[in-house]
Design a protein around this motif. Structure first.
Motif, PDB file in Angstrom:
ATOM      1  N   TYR A 128       2.082   6.557  -6.995  1.00  0.00           N
ATOM      2  CA  TYR A 128       0.993   7.362  -7.555  1.00  0.00           C
ATOM      3  C   TYR A 128       1.136   8.838  -7.198  1.00  0.00           C
ATOM      4  O   TYR A 128       1.202   9.697  -8.075  1.00  0.00           O
ATOM      5  CB  TYR A 128      -0.326   6.799  -7.028  1.00  0.00           C
ATOM      6  N   TYR A 129       1.199   9.126  -5.925  1.00  0.00           N
ATOM      7  CA  TYR A 129       1.146  10.517  -5.474  1.00  0.00           C
ATOM      8  C   TYR A 129       2.467  11.267  -5.606  1.00  0.00           C
ATOM      9  O   TYR A 129       2.470  12.484  -5.796  1.00  0.00           O
ATOM     10  CB  TYR A 129       0.678  10.599  -4.020  1.00  0.00           C
ATOM     11  N   GLN A 143       1.025   4.066  -2.998  1.00  0.00           N
ATOM     12  CA  GLN A 143       0.765   5.481  -2.728  1.00  0.00           C
ATOM     13  C   GLN A 143       1.944   6.348  -3.142  1.00  0.00           C
ATOM     14  O   GLN A 143       1.757   7.408  -3.760  1.00  0.00           O
ATOM     15  CB  GLN A 143       0.443   5.678  -1.244  1.00  0.00           C
ATOM     16  N   ASN A 162       0.828  -1.205   0.000  1.00  0.00           N
ATOM     17  CA  ASN A 162       0.000   0.000   0.000  1.00  0.00           C
ATOM     18  C   ASN A 162       0.863   1.257   0.000  1.00  0.00           C
ATOM     19  O   ASN A 162       0.580   2.208  -0.731  1.00  0.00           O
ATOM     20  CB  ASN A 162      -0.950   0.006   1.197  1.00  0.00           C
TER      21      ASN A 162
END
Length: 157
Positions: A68-69, A65, A61
């Motif tokens: 992506y971010y 994240q 996870n």
């Protein structure tokens, strides 16, 4: 694999700016220029399920994240998810096979069905289940106290 409509892309990118302004969260907005965003988070969710089996769900996870971010990588792309999996110790080819397997797809649909059965119909949702009773907790990214009070009250009785 359906590309995200332009109006949805613009809305989500605007949320990133709002969250950044509100909470100081860092985002790499180059994502929106360097990628073709897709509507589905299912590939990333399936990656999380596979990682859960190896006790690496939290690591996966976090990697998703960050990709992506912060790193403008598209977590809807199989190649991205396989690279992230390899980074945390998975064998890339086996991970890809598992990512697209009918078993993993069924597991995800079972989890979605369960989430909906307890009231998880929006994203994100935070639901407390105690004594087979589900209650939706308020989401307030600036003040956790309302949710904490509900949790404390639920376990005080």
């Amino acid at each position: 694999d359906i590309p995200m409509p332009l109006d949805m892309r613009e809305a989500i990118e605007s949320y990133w700016y709002k969250i950044s302004d509100l909470l100081g969260t860092e985002f790499n907005h180059a994502f929106w220029q360097q990628n073709t965003p897709h509507r589905s988070t299912y590939p990333a969710c399936r990656a999380g399920l596979i990682a859960r089996d190896q006790g690496k769900e939290e690591q996966m996870n976090l990697k998703i994240q960050e990709a992506y971010y912060l790193n403008a990588m598209n977590p809807s792309d199989t190649s991205v998810l396989c690279q992230l999996a390899e980074d945390i110790g998975f064998e890339k080819e086996q991970f890809e096979t598992d990512l697209h397997s009918d078993i993993t797809r069924k597991r995800l649909h079972d989890e979605i069905r369960f989430a909906r059965s307890i009231g998880g119909n929006s994203f994100p949702s935070w639901i407390l289940v105690k004594d087979q009773q589900a209650m939706q907790l308020p989401l307030d990214y600036q003040d956790h106290r309302a949710a904490l009070t509900i949790i404390e009250d639920a376990f005080a009785s």
